[in-house]
Design an enzyme around this catalytic site. Structure first.
Site, PDB file in Angstrom:
ATOM      1  N   PHE A 120       0.864  -1.181   0.000  1.00 59.16           N
ATOM      2  CA  PHE A 120       0.000   0.000   0.000  1.00 59.16           C
ATOM      3  C   PHE A 120       0.901   1.232   0.000  1.00 59.16           C
ATOM      4  CE2 PHE A 120      -4.671   0.319   1.406  1.00 59.16           C
ATOM      5  CZ  PHE A 120      -5.077  -0.644   0.507  1.00 59.16           C
ATOM      6  N   GLN A 235      -7.653  14.291   3.949  1.00 57.51           N
ATOM      7  CA  GLN A 235      -7.013  13.432   2.942  1.00 57.51           C
ATOM      8  C   GLN A 235      -7.847  13.377   1.669  1.00 57.51           C
ATOM      9  OE1 GLN A 235      -6.306   8.882   3.432  1.00 57.51           O
ATOM     10  NE2 GLN A 235      -4.325   9.926   3.389  1.00 57.51           N
ATOM     11  N   HIS A 237      -8.156  11.163  -1.614  1.00 57.95           N
ATOM     12  CA  HIS A 237      -7.696   9.899  -2.185  1.00 57.95           C
ATOM     13  C   HIS A 237      -7.458  10.112  -3.674  1.00 57.95           C
ATOM     14  CE1 HIS A 237      -7.428   5.702  -3.288  1.00 57.95           C
ATOM     15  NE2 HIS A 237      -7.426   5.378  -2.010  1.00 57.95           N
ATOM     16  N   LEU A 247     -14.817   5.093  -4.430  1.00 59.26           N
ATOM     17  CA  LEU A 247     -13.396   4.761  -4.312  1.00 59.26           C
ATOM     18  C   LEU A 247     -12.973   3.596  -5.204  1.00 59.26           C
ATOM     19  CD1 LEU A 247     -10.817   5.394  -2.540  1.00 59.26           C
ATOM     20  CD2 LEU A 247     -11.431   3.342  -1.293  1.00 59.26           C
ATOM     21  N   GLU A 250      -6.676   1.712  -3.117  1.00 59.55           N
ATOM     22  CA  GLU A 250      -5.227   1.741  -3.343  1.00 59.55           C
ATOM     23  C   GLU A 250      -4.718   0.329  -3.655  1.00 59.55           C
ATOM     24  OE1 GLU A 250      -3.313   4.776  -0.997  1.00 59.55           O
ATOM     25  OE2 GLU A 250      -2.055   3.205  -0.152  1.00 59.55           O
ATOM     26  N   ARG A 281      -0.614   8.905  -0.321  1.00 59.09           N
ATOM     27  CA  ARG A 281      -1.766   9.526  -1.008  1.00 59.09           C
ATOM     28  C   ARG A 281      -1.594  11.016  -1.252  1.00 59.09           C
ATOM     29  NH1 ARG A 281      -6.357   6.154   2.302  1.00 59.09           N
ATOM     30  NH2 ARG A 281      -5.895   4.226   1.172  1.00 59.09           N
ATOM     31  N   HIS A 347     -11.437  11.997   1.205  1.00 54.21           N
ATOM     32  CA  HIS A 347     -11.533  10.586   1.577  1.00 54.21           C
ATOM     33  C   HIS A 347     -11.489  10.337   3.082  1.00 54.21           C
ATOM     34  CE1 HIS A 347     -11.003   6.270   1.166  1.00 54.21           C
ATOM     35  NE2 HIS A 347      -9.880   6.318   1.864  1.00 54.21           N
ATOM     36  N   ARG A 382      -2.481  10.276   6.363  1.00 58.81           N
ATOM     37  CA  ARG A 382      -2.639   8.881   6.792  1.00 58.81           C
ATOM     38  C   ARG A 382      -2.153   7.931   5.718  1.00 58.81           C
ATOM     39  NH1 ARG A 382      -6.536   4.782   5.962  1.00 58.81           N
ATOM     40  NH2 ARG A 382      -7.978   6.134   4.806  1.00 58.81           N
TER      41      ARG A 382
HETATM   42  C1  LIG Z   1     -14.604   3.935   0.431  1.00 61.00           C
HETATM   43  C2  LIG Z   1     -13.632   3.835   1.571  1.00 61.00           C
HETATM   44  C3  LIG Z   1     -12.757   2.772   1.642  1.00 61.00           C
HETATM   45  C4  LIG Z   1     -11.847   2.684   2.703  1.00 61.00           C
HETATM   46  N1  LIG Z   1     -10.954   1.638   2.746  1.00 61.00           N
HETATM   47  C5  LIG Z   1     -10.073   1.567   3.770  1.00 61.00           C
HETATM   48  C6  LIG Z   1      -9.121   0.494   3.839  1.00 61.00           C
HETATM   49  O1  LIG Z   1      -9.084  -0.383   2.986  1.00 61.00           O
HETATM   50  N2  LIG Z   1      -8.257   0.486   4.879  1.00 61.00           N
HETATM   51  C7  LIG Z   1      -8.256   1.438   5.859  1.00 61.00           C
HETATM   52  O2  LIG Z   1      -7.451   1.358   6.775  1.00 61.00           O
HETATM   53  N3  LIG Z   1      -9.169   2.432   5.836  1.00 61.00           N
HETATM   54  C8  LIG Z   1     -10.067   2.522   4.825  1.00 61.00           C
HETATM   55  N4  LIG Z   1     -10.980   3.556   4.796  1.00 61.00           N
HETATM   56  C9  LIG Z   1     -11.169   4.384   5.997  1.00 61.00           C
HETATM   57  C10 LIG Z   1     -12.005   3.596   7.020  1.00 61.00           C
HETATM   58  O3  LIG Z   1     -12.989   2.853   6.359  1.00 61.00           O
HETATM   59  C11 LIG Z   1     -12.690   4.482   8.056  1.00 61.00           C
HETATM   60  O4  LIG Z   1     -11.794   5.430   8.559  1.00 61.00           O
HETATM   61  C12 LIG Z   1     -13.212   3.646   9.225  1.00 61.00           C
HETATM   62  O5  LIG Z   1     -14.002   2.589   8.751  1.00 61.00           O
HETATM   63  C13 LIG Z   1     -14.002   4.502  10.198  1.00 61.00           C
HETATM   64  O6  LIG Z   1     -14.582   3.652  11.150  1.00 61.00           O
HETATM   65  P1  LIG Z   1     -15.307   4.250  12.435  1.00 61.00           P
HETATM   66  O7  LIG Z   1     -15.726   3.106  13.256  1.00 61.00           O
HETATM   67  O8  LIG Z   1     -14.447   5.291  13.033  1.00 61.00           O
HETATM   68  O9  LIG Z   1     -16.584   5.000  11.833  1.00 61.00           O
HETATM   69  P2  LIG Z   1     -17.821   4.494  10.942  1.00 61.00           P
HETATM   70  O10 LIG Z   1     -17.613   3.174  10.348  1.00 61.00           O
HETATM   71  O11 LIG Z   1     -18.125   5.638  10.044  1.00 61.00           O
HETATM   72  O12 LIG Z   1     -18.974   4.346  11.985  1.00 61.00           O
HETATM   73  C14 LIG Z   1     -19.577   5.468  12.587  1.00 61.00           C
HETATM   74  C15 LIG Z   1     -20.744   4.982  13.411  1.00 61.00           C
HETATM   75  O13 LIG Z   1     -21.223   6.043  14.207  1.00 61.00           O
HETATM   76  C16 LIG Z   1     -22.635   6.094  14.136  1.00 61.00           C
HETATM   77  N5  LIG Z   1     -23.015   7.492  14.358  1.00 61.00           N
HETATM   78  C17 LIG Z   1     -22.476   8.595  13.804  1.00 61.00           C
HETATM   79  N6  LIG Z   1     -23.068   9.700  14.274  1.00 61.00           N
HETATM   80  C18 LIG Z   1     -24.015   9.292  15.148  1.00 61.00           C
HETATM   81  C19 LIG Z   1     -24.965   9.952  15.939  1.00 61.00           C
HETATM   82  N7  LIG Z   1     -25.076  11.292  15.961  1.00 61.00           N
HETATM   83  N8  LIG Z   1     -25.800   9.202  16.706  1.00 61.00           N
HETATM   84  C20 LIG Z   1     -25.712   7.853  16.709  1.00 61.00           C
HETATM   85  N9  LIG Z   1     -24.823   7.172  15.960  1.00 61.00           N
HETATM   86  C21 LIG Z   1     -23.986   7.885  15.199  1.00 61.00           C
HETATM   87  C22 LIG Z   1     -22.998   5.548  12.777  1.00 61.00           C
HETATM   88  O14 LIG Z   1     -24.267   4.967  12.822  1.00 61.00           O
HETATM   89  C23 LIG Z   1     -21.921   4.486  12.590  1.00 61.00           C
HETATM   90  O15 LIG Z   1     -22.383   3.275  13.139  1.00 61.00           O
HETATM   91  C24 LIG Z   1     -11.850   3.680   3.711  1.00 61.00           C
HETATM   92  C25 LIG Z   1     -12.715   4.760   3.627  1.00 61.00           C
HETATM   93  C26 LIG Z   1     -13.591   4.861   2.541  1.00 61.00           C
HETATM   94  C27 LIG Z   1     -14.428   6.086   2.426  1.00 61.00           C
END
Ligand SMILES: Cc1cc2nc3c(=O)[nH]c(=O)nc-3n(C[C@H](O)[C@H](O)[C@H](O)COP(=O)(O)OP(=O)(O)OC[C@H]3O[C@@H](n4cnc5c(N)ncnc54)[C@H](O)[C@@H]3O)c2cc1C
Length: 570
Positions: A120, A235, A237, A247, A250, A281, A347, A382
């Site tokens: 990556f 960031q 992407h 997306l 990568e 990135r 991203h 990142r």
């Molecule tokens: C398309 C894409 C592909 C990616 N691929 C990769 C990868 O291959 N490798 C990597 O390391 N990273 C990757 N990333 C980044 C990574 O996916 C995210 O940074 C990570 O999944 C975030 O997880 P999280 O648990 O912090 O938040 P999220 O998965 O966004 O979860 C947030 C949660 O909070 C809840 N929530 C939010 N606000 C409220 C509220 N006010 N009240 C109640 N609930 C709420 C939502 O319901 C949700 O359940 C990618 C990002 C994207 C956009």
């Protein structure tokens, strides 16, 4: 009044929130788990390419180590990441990934059966563990499956939308949430609260983020007095498909995909002669943008090609099936035989709620983990694969500490002050939802997207940022004069979005102000009027505290352990 009480409240069903819940439950805490989405529908399920850990399974990564992973991350962060936290994350990475394997995660495999790893961007070794190009989906379902086996200690409140914190004497005592099924406001009381509410990319129009990744999750603590950190580092992407900005992982380039300009050149040769397409990135996005700006996009337009054709049908179907499906469904294009038109898009939110490696914030009893938090391990840029890792490492750490702190202490009871907090929030929201002005909130949101897409971009200047700040302030004035679209109760997404827009405006203001103040170029923040990194003045974290008059900025030193800042070459 509807109120629920638990020792610990965890908000968010993504990877960070879910991992926190599991760890806290193992410490015996009684948990209320709240999410606006059903957990497995969270944005985390979109993650494609993989999660980093120095497992040394790939023949080319035999001498990889957590320390090399840490160095790559520090260098990738353009030396803004806190090195103690980075070392801690990379040291725990292998344990967290192996644990996922033991819990049933269907990783792709090397021939010998060990977890497969691909290169990556900015990683010195093939270190990214993956499940084809559906890693996030597999990880989230694996953790959710684990939750199902422990669920007697965890009560899930799905489709409850948190709209406020209950803070008393500088301590967080709970939350106010909107029950989306009934439209009622409810109170959740807890001895501690963990936020895993995800990123805030949906302040941009051109973003790879889900529609649910808005700024509210970081704005609620910001409004309650918790500072936000390093928000100017957004960031972009390098590769999202044109038009939709979905997306293209990568992993496409990790598997050997090329980037081609309108002249058919592999232009990365000019910008990162050693790493080429798998430079970090910030470097690749700037390179693509430069090609486009200088007229070398495809047919002189605003995109370049991601070319997978030489990888062959078998590899594309085996390693990148989701990418192929997206191309077929959204572009009507077969990547086995045609190049994919791509452009950079917002991203990932490198900044977030200022917290330490246990998720602790300035507000007693309030923790943050995952993309909404900023420990900081990503600094100014990142590395791909480090965010899923951040979620599982720091989600577990916050869950452990908060779980231990509250476990066995019993639940808190509702009292007059809680009723007062609920009443205050009810009045505040009624005022917001009943404004009888003339502005359509969605028009304001679209105008915000346009400002962020045009002026708070990969390359920034003082003039652009000042103009953007002025315009966001105008939008805030217009927001005072809104007329929300629909006033109904159950599943009223208009209400949710109205509040999200208010939050997005404040988040954007913090980003722009931080970017204006930072007169240097570092990682994803590139000021064409200050093109050099300036360690003497700017090797420091930006913090923003909410005030009625607008964000107040202050600064904190970066923690350096082993690596002095040096020039980044790839
Ligand atoms: C398309 C894409 C592909 C990616 N691929 C990769 C990868 O291959 N490798 C990597 O390391 N990273 C990757 N990333 C980044 C990574 O996916 C995210 O940074 C990570 O999944 C975030 O997880 P999280 O648990 O912090 O938040 P999220 O998965 O966004 O979860 C947030 C949660 O909070 C809840 N929530 C939010 N606000 C409220 C509220 N006010 N009240 C109640 N609930 C709420 C939502 O319901 C949700 O359940 C990618 C990002 C994207 C956009």
């Amino acid at each position: 009044m509807n109120y629920y009480t638990h020792e610990l409240l965890v908000v968010g069903g993504g990877l960070a929130g879910t991992r926190a819940v599991l760890e806290a439950a193992q410490r015996g805490a009684d948990i209320g788990w709240i999410s606006k989405l059903f957990p497995t529908r969270s944005h985390s399920a979109e993650a494609q390419g993989g999660v980093n850990a120095a497992l040394c399974n790939n023949p080319d990564s035999a001498d990889d180590s957590p320390l090399r992973h840490a160095y790559d991350t520090v260098k990738g962060s353009d030396f803004l990441g806190d090195q103690d936290a980075i070392e801690l994350m990379t040291a725990e990475a292998t344990q967290r990934v192996i644990e996922l394997e033991h819990w049933g995660m269907p990783f792709s495999r090397c021939e010998g059966g060990t977890i497969a790893q691909r290169p990556f961007g900015g990683g010195g070794y093939p270190r990214t563990c993956y499940g084809a190009d559906r890693t996030g989906h597999f990880m989230l379902h694996t953790l959710f499956q684990k939750y199902l086996s422990m669920k007697e200690r965890i009560r899930l409140y799905a489709e409850y939308y948190v709209v406020g914190l209950i803070v008393r004497e500088d301590t967080c005592h709970g939350l106010i949430a909107h029950n989306m099924h009934t439209g009622d406001l409810v109170v959740f009381l807890g001895r501690a609260v963990i936020f895993g509410t995800g990123g805030s990319g949906r302040i941009y129009g051109k973003t790879t983020n889900s529609y649910t990744s808005t700024g509210l999750g970081i704005t609620l603590p910001y409004w309650a007095g918790v500072p936000l950190k390093d928000m100017e580092f957004e960031q972009f992407h390098p590769t999202s498909i044109i038009g939709k900005n979905i997306l293209m992982t990568e992993g496409c380039r990790g598997e050997g995909g090329y980037l081609l300009n309108g002249n058919g050149e592999r232009f990365m040769e000019r910008y990162a002669p050693v790493s080429m397409e798998i430079a970090p990135r910030d470097v690749v996005s700037r390179s693509i943008q430069t090609e486009i700006t200088e007229g070398r996009g495809i047919d002189g337009r605003d995109y370049v090609y991601l070319d997978l054709r030489h990888l062959g049908k078998e590899k594309i179907i085996d390693r990148l099936p989701g990418i192929r499906e997206i191309c077929l469904n959204f572009l009507g294009l077969e990547p086995i035989s045609e190049p994919i038109p791509v452009q950079p898009a917002q991203h990932y939110t490198m900044g977030g709620i200022d917290c330490d490696a246990e998720g602790r914030t300035e507000l007693q009893g309030f923790y943050a983990a995952g993309e909404c938090g900023c420990v900081s391990v990503h600094g100014a840029n990142r590395l791909g694969g480090n965010s899923l890792l951040d979620c599982i490492v720091f989600g577990a750490r916050a869950g452990r500490v908060a779980g231990e702190e509250v476990s066995g202490k019993g639940v808190v009871r509702e009292d007059a002050l809680v009723r007062e907090a609920l009443e205050g929030k009810r009045k505040e929201l009624e005022e917001l939802f009943n404004r009888g002005g003339s502005e359509n909130p969605y028009r304001i949101r679209d105008d915000l997207y346009a400002i962020m897409d045009s002026s708070v971009q990969i390359f920034r200047t003082r003039d652009q940022l000042e103009d953007a700040l002025e315009k966001v302030k105008e939008l805030k004035n217009r927001f005072r004069n809104i007329r929300p679209v629909w006033g109904g109760g159950t599943f009223n997404f208009d209400k949710m979005w109205t509040l999200e827009i208010a939050a997005n405006l404040d988040v954007s203001e913090v980003i722009i102000l931080g970017a204006l103040a930072r007169e240097e170029s570092r990682g994803a923040h590139y000021r064409t009027d200050f093109p050099e990194r300036d360690d003497r003045n700017w090797l420091r974290h930006t913090l923003a505290r909410y005030t009625e008059e607008g964000p107040e900025l202050f600064y904190k030193p970066v923690t350096i352990t082993k690596w002095r800042p040096e020039e980044r070459k790839y």
